[in-house]
Design a protein around this motif. Structure first.
Motif, PDB file in Angstrom:
ATOM      1  N   ARG A  59      -0.587  13.233  -3.342  1.00 16.51           N
ATOM      2  CA  ARG A  59      -1.186  12.110  -2.618  1.00 16.51           C
ATOM      3  C   ARG A  59      -1.915  12.523  -1.352  1.00 16.51           C
ATOM      4  NH1 ARG A  59       3.177   8.288  -0.211  1.00 16.51           N
ATOM      5  NH2 ARG A  59       2.959   9.717   1.556  1.00 16.51           N
ATOM      6  N   ASP A  60      -1.316  13.425  -0.565  1.00 16.47           N
ATOM      7  CA  ASP A  60      -1.781  13.646   0.809  1.00 16.47           C
ATOM      8  C   ASP A  60      -2.521  14.955   1.018  1.00 16.47           C
ATOM      9  OD1 ASP A  60      -0.542  11.222   1.488  1.00 16.47           O
ATOM     10  OD2 ASP A  60       1.368  12.217   1.859  1.00 16.47           O
ATOM     11  N   HIS A  61      -2.698  15.739  -0.034  1.00 22.94           N
ATOM     12  CA  HIS A  61      -3.434  16.997   0.146  1.00 22.94           C
ATOM     13  C   HIS A  61      -4.696  17.006  -0.690  1.00 22.94           C
ATOM     14  CE1 HIS A  61      -1.188  19.218   3.016  1.00 22.94           C
ATOM     15  NE2 HIS A  61      -0.057  19.161   2.329  1.00 22.94           N
ATOM     16  N   ALA A 118       2.796   8.325   4.765  1.00 25.09           N
ATOM     17  CA  ALA A 118       2.189   9.340   5.622  1.00 25.09           C
ATOM     18  C   ALA A 118       1.241   8.723   6.635  1.00 25.09           C
ATOM     19  CB  ALA A 118       1.442  10.372   4.779  1.00 25.09           C
ATOM     20  N   CYS A 119       0.614   7.625   6.287  1.00 20.84           N
ATOM     21  CA  CYS A 119      -0.343   7.006   7.208  1.00 20.84           C
ATOM     22  C   CYS A 119       0.331   6.607   8.514  1.00 20.84           C
ATOM     23  CB  CYS A 119      -0.976   5.776   6.567  1.00 20.84           C
ATOM     24  SG  CYS A 119      -2.050   6.122   5.169  1.00 20.84           S
ATOM     25  N   LYS A 169      -5.326  10.608   3.684  1.00 20.14           N
ATOM     26  CA  LYS A 169      -6.149  11.771   4.051  1.00 20.14           C
ATOM     27  C   LYS A 169      -7.285  11.359   4.973  1.00 20.14           C
ATOM     28  CE  LYS A 169      -6.792  12.805  -0.336  1.00 20.14           C
ATOM     29  NZ  LYS A 169      -5.778  11.969  -1.018  1.00 20.14           N
ATOM     30  N   GLY A 170      -7.972  10.277   4.609  1.00 22.86           N
ATOM     31  CA  GLY A 170      -9.062   9.808   5.447  1.00 22.86           C
ATOM     32  C   GLY A 170      -8.586   9.382   6.820  1.00 22.86           C
ATOM     33  N   SER A 171      -7.437   8.717   6.867  1.00 23.75           N
ATOM     34  CA  SER A 171      -6.896   8.266   8.155  1.00 23.75           C
ATOM     35  C   SER A 171      -6.577   9.430   9.076  1.00 23.75           C
ATOM     36  CB  SER A 171      -5.630   7.427   7.926  1.00 23.75           C
ATOM     37  OG  SER A 171      -5.915   6.273   7.174  1.00 23.75           O
ATOM     38  N   ALA A 172      -6.238  10.579   8.500  1.00 21.83           N
ATOM     39  CA  ALA A 172      -5.841  11.752   9.291  1.00 21.83           C
ATOM     40  C   ALA A 172      -6.997  12.701   9.575  1.00 21.83           C
ATOM     41  CB  ALA A 172      -4.725  12.506   8.567  1.00 21.83           C
ATOM     42  N   LEU A 173      -8.220  12.293   9.293  1.00 22.22           N
ATOM     43  CA  LEU A 173      -9.355  13.202   9.495  1.00 22.22           C
ATOM     44  C   LEU A 173      -9.441  13.716  10.930  1.00 22.22           C
ATOM     45  CD1 LEU A 173     -12.150  11.574   7.332  1.00 22.22           C
ATOM     46  CD2 LEU A 173     -11.444  13.976   7.264  1.00 22.22           C
ATOM     47  N   GLY A 174      -9.115  12.873  11.887  1.00 24.63           N
ATOM     48  CA  GLY A 174      -9.183  13.306  13.272  1.00 24.63           C
ATOM     49  C   GLY A 174      -8.241  14.440  13.604  1.00 24.63           C
ATOM     50  N   ALA A 221      -0.324  17.774  10.329  1.00 24.01           N
ATOM     51  CA  ALA A 221       1.133  17.795  10.150  1.00 24.01           C
ATOM     52  C   ALA A 221       1.607  16.636   9.280  1.00 24.01           C
ATOM     53  CB  ALA A 221       1.820  17.758  11.511  1.00 24.01           C
ATOM     54  N   ARG A 222       1.072  15.450   9.491  1.00 28.90           N
ATOM     55  CA  ARG A 222       1.605  14.306   8.745  1.00 28.90           C
ATOM     56  C   ARG A 222       1.230  14.347   7.271  1.00 28.90           C
ATOM     57  NH1 ARG A 222      -1.981   8.949   9.415  1.00 28.90           N
ATOM     58  NH2 ARG A 222      -3.584   9.677  10.855  1.00 28.90           N
ATOM     59  N   LEU A 223       0.182  15.113   6.908  1.00 30.65           N
ATOM     60  CA  LEU A 223      -0.177  15.209   5.503  1.00 30.65           C
ATOM     61  C   LEU A 223       0.725  16.175   4.744  1.00 30.65           C
ATOM     62  CD1 LEU A 223      -4.076  15.085   5.676  1.00 30.65           C
ATOM     63  CD2 LEU A 223      -2.450  13.226   5.256  1.00 30.65           C
TER      64      LEU A 223
END
Length: 871
Positions: A580-582, A817-818, A45-50, A593-595
């Motif tokens: 995990r990802d939400h 997901a990362c 989640k943190g990695s996808a913040l952008g 999208a990747r989350l």
């Protein structure tokens, strides 16, 4: 472009983030290697913040009754509405419901307005749903809401007991710190206490699949066992505690056999755990929502603390009870009094504290008693006692128990004000006044993580449209209510300075929360700092045996475990939680999208034997129902789940699914001490749904879904959706036109024998829309179909085939997901390239090499395919 040091807005780990805006408008996100919470690691989640920072769906202007207005009009309307309610019905008729998404400065101003100047205790927060029982347990045992230890203790412990905490998914960065420590010290042990075999069991020597609400019995029995062995620390108990005899008197009849009957565990596994706890000096017990979200959550907390007090294992390296919070600023909200039963700076509604805060704020009309807590607040609204409510940065229509009743309460409330980033949430849709609030990347302030570490959230994006910080919005309403002098803030630094000064006011070390060392500090350059911040800082509290009770001694609590929970015959025990990802109700993660690639729709985990008995097939639809509500979800059949139990995540809302609001089924039963609702233990019936057609959709533009079941998620360059129909459309052309908003002719194929169909629309080699239907759950590879949206030279025949050709390898459903690595890629690494460990798979594919929260799943894939590789 310059890099900003800020803090992640998700869970209570409080990871440091480096945000670097790019020339094209995107933002590069990385973990901060110097931040002591994460040392550069970020979860998926943190990695996808952008990827969550777009203005799509943002509320950019104030609105009243669906019409755009000026800020002056909106603020006047809010102030007049609150003033009118107070004048006619008194200060108890208005309320604020806040969120752990608020920054500490926002929280401080909101609490000061409500309790100090409106004179009502009616400010509570969704933090009530995640850690109120920890607060109550801490205060009963320590005299203060104090988390004793820090994250280093997790790495220094020789035994970590995870109780009701799926750390691997919900706090992945902490989990990976434990994994690294265990790799470095193989003698380190982990015990998981959880009804489900979650991914956190991957590193556990012992998994105790405990019955719901069996935690109190387990730890009460442990206290009796420790005393029976004669290993309790009598010197520590005598010098630093009170109440041991009373606690032991309640516990002494809890033999291993009785604990086994109450918990559903075998006597052998209980004894093994007890022996590990008894003979290991350095023990950290990490607990989270499985403990807190219970009708006996406070007792569970104190049962755990009792065992640590009895062994003198508190306030020293590698030992102690450790509450891990779910919200990014749940701790900050506690510090400023964001809970209805707290005043400010960790002070309670005692005569001395009321007088002290009243003098500090110069607030003669300060509230004299606690206000309505979350569940009680919405019940009071239903009764007509709350005439105006202001909801900030949260979505109670989906997150509260008995969520349908909460929706009805808001519909009946004369004035509902919502401050939020998003124009469309299930709560925002009920607002009379909508106020556009600043979001992560635009906000300026502080948050406090689970180890009491205060970190700055710094802005790196301009405020869009007319969005404003929450503290500013509250300040402006306070001015209109006649309190301008008390709310004359020019920025968050001034608010933090007042917050720090209040913590130090008449303190002299007598209260745990003390920022006296930050009074006068430079706010802009404030480094991550653990409180208390006094002349002599302390990373761990209580190491000196001094507590914040009147006599300075910790308290044992006599705990009587509740009877085993027995659901109504024919129903299941429903456990709710996270994936995990939400995050929460997906207002942020739902943009990335990747989350959604790992889990893109609401589901229920059910044991294979239960599924078989009910006629529920793999990936079919299931209706969950009880007297409070219903939900329609996908079946995930797995032996991770116990028989008679269900698990369903709480993330999906009416914005993302046709009927996936799981908390609508949860009873509003609360802990009698903390008033935290028992979100982990509902009762529900499960039944299969007879579906005529299942479908999978990919589209370049968001489709308009009206089928009996649907769940939608973003995809790279478009959208993806799962649908199901109880009856086949009479006119497929009309159905396609209304769904995809086009009258263009779709190409299609149909397999008469299987009943499967495919429809596709391609324009100039690009996929506009595709729909695959089948009488059974659709077998098309989702990730392959989604990836077609990125292609520039497609043919209809390829898309209609529903599977990749030999020249287009299918990575399969996303596992990592990362880094976007699918299951087929991992299987190929095992079967074709000979990878026999998670590390080998990571070296070849990069899967599992970022946050590591998918490593347990990768290990399962490796184990399942190792024999194939050996052939």
């Amino acid at each position: 472009m310059s890099t900003t040091h800020t803090t992640c807005p998700y869970c209570g780990v409080g990871c440091g983030v480096l945000a670097t805006p790019q020339p094209g408008g995107s933002v590069q996100i990385a973990g901060d290697p110097d931040h002591l919470a994460n040392f550069g690691r970020l979860c998926s989640k943190g990695s996808a913040l952008g990827e969550t920072l777009s203005l799509d769906g943002r509320l950019l202007h104030p609105e009243i009754a669906d019409h755009r207005v000026t800020w002056e009009q909106a603020l006047d309307h809010v102030a007049n509405g609150f003033m009118s309610a107070i004048r006619e019905h008194g200060p108890q008729s208005v309320a604020i419901y806040g969120s752990g998404q608020l920054l500490t400065e926002d929280y401080y101003v909101a609490n000061k307005l409500m309790k100090g100047f409106i004179g009502s205790g009616n400010i509570d927060t969704n933090s009530r749903l995640c850690m109120a029982s920890s607060v109550a347990g801490h205060k009963r045992a320590f005299g203060s809401d104090t988390v004793p230890g820090n994250y280093e203790d997790l790495e220094q412990a020789d035994l970590i007991v995870l109780v009701g905490s799926n750390l691997g998914w919900c706090h992945p960065v902490l989990y990976q710190r434990i994994v690294a420590a265990r790799t470095a010290r193989p003698g380190m042990k982990v015990v998981l206490v959880d009804p489900r075999r979650t991914v956190s069991a991957d590193i556990a020597e012992l998994h105790l699949p405990i019955s719901p609400d069996g935690d109190s019995a387990l730890f009460v029995g442990l206290l009796a066992y420790l005393d029976h062995l004669g290993v309790t620390d009598s010197n520590y108990i005598s010098a630093y505690t009170k109440g041991f005899e009373a606690a032991l008197l309640t516990a002494e009849d809890w033999t291993v056999e009785r604990v086994a009957a109450a918990t559903g565990l075998s006597p052998l596994s209980i004894t093994r755990f007890y022996d590990l706890f008894a003979r290991t000096k350095k023990v950290v017990t990490v607990y989270s929502q499985g403990v807190n979200q219970s009708a006996s959550g406070t007792d569970k907390v104190n049962a755990i603390i009792n065992c640590h007090l009895a062994m003198g294992r508190l306030g020293k390296p590698g030992m102690g009870p450790f509450s891990v919070t779910g919200q990014p600023n749940a701790m900050g909200g506690r510090e400023v009094g964001g809970l209805a039963n707290m005043l400010a700076a960790h002070m309670d509604f005692t005569p001395e504290a009321i007088d002290r805060v009243s003098r500090f704020w110069n607030a003669p009309a300060i509230a004299q008693a606690p206000g309505f807590k979350a569940v009680d607040l919405f019940a009071a609204m239903t009764r007509g006692e709350i005439k105006a409510v202001w909801i900030m940065a949260t979505n109670p229509v989906d997150s509260m128990p008995e969520a349908d009743a909460v929706r009805a309460a808001l519909k009946a409330c004369p004035l509902v004000v919502v401050s939020d980033m998003n124009r469309h949430t299930d709560t925002m849709d009920l607002a009379h006044v909508r106020l556009p609030a600043a979001g992560w990347g635009e906000k300026d302030g502080t948050v406090t993580n689970s180890e009491r570490r205060i970190s700055r959230q710094r802005p790196f994006l301009a405020l869009p449209g007319e969005a404003r910080p929450d503290w500013w919005i509250i300040k402006e309403v306070a001015h209109r209510l006649g309190h301008a002098a008390a709310f004359d803030y020019g920025g968050p630094g001034e608010i933090f300075a007042e917050h720090a000064a209040l913590s130090a006011f008449e303190n002299h070390g007598t209260r745990d929360f003390d920022l006296s060392g930050l009074v006068g500090a430079d706010y802009d350059s404030l480094a991550p700092t653990q409180w208390p911040v006094r002349a002599k800082p302390a990373a761990r509290l209580f190491g000196d045996g001094k507590f914040f009770t009147p006599d300075g001694k910790a308290r044992f609590l006599p705990i009587q475990p509740p009877p085993p929970f027995a659901p109504v015959p024919g129903s299941f025990i429903l456990n709710t939680g996270r994936v995990r990802d939400h995050w929460h109700t997906m207002t942020r993660t739902g943009k990335a999208a990747r989350l959604s690639a790992h889990m893109a729709e609401p589901f229920v985990e059910i044991h294979p034997a239960d599924a078989d008995a009910l006629g529920i097939r793999r990936a079919s639809l299931v209706r969950l129902s009880n007297r409070h509500g219903s939900a329609l979800v996908r079946a995930l059949i797995t032996d991770r789940q116990q028989r008679g139990h269900l698990f369903a995540p709480m993330h999906w809302t009416d914005q993302f699914a046709s009927n996936g609001r799981i908390d609508a089924l949860v009873s509003a039963k609360v802990d009698p001490v903390s008033s935290q609702p028992a979100l982990k233990m509902a009762q529900a019936h499960a039944e299969p749904i007879s579906v005529r057609l299942y479908g999978f959709v990919v589209a370049a533009e968001k489709p308009a879904l009206t089928t009996d079941y649907w769940a939608i998620a973003p995809a790279t360059n478009g959208w993806r959706a799962e649908i199901a129909m109880l009856d086949e459309p009479a006119d497929w052309s009309a159905f396609l036109a209304s769904t995809f908003g086009t009258d263009a002719a779709f190409q299609s194929i149909r397999d008469e024998r299987s009943g499967r169909r495919a429809f596709v629309l391609i324009e100039r080699g690009r996929l506009i829309a595709a729909l695959y239907t089948s009488p059974d759950p659709v077998l098309v590879s989702r990730q392959w179909a989604v990836d077609l949206l990125k292609e520039a030279d497609l043919t209809a025949s390829l898309v209609l085939a529903g599977r990749p050709g030999a020249d287009r390898p299918d990575g399969g459903a996303i596992v990592c997901a990362c880094l976007g690595v699918g299951i087929n890629t991992i299987v190929d690494a095992v079967t074709r390239h000979g990878c026999t460990t998670v590390e080998a798979v990571g070296a070849l594919t990069r899967a599992g090499t970022n946050c590591g929260s998918c490593r347990a799943e990768i290990r399962g894939i490796v184990d399942a395919n190792r024999l194939i590789a050996a052939e």
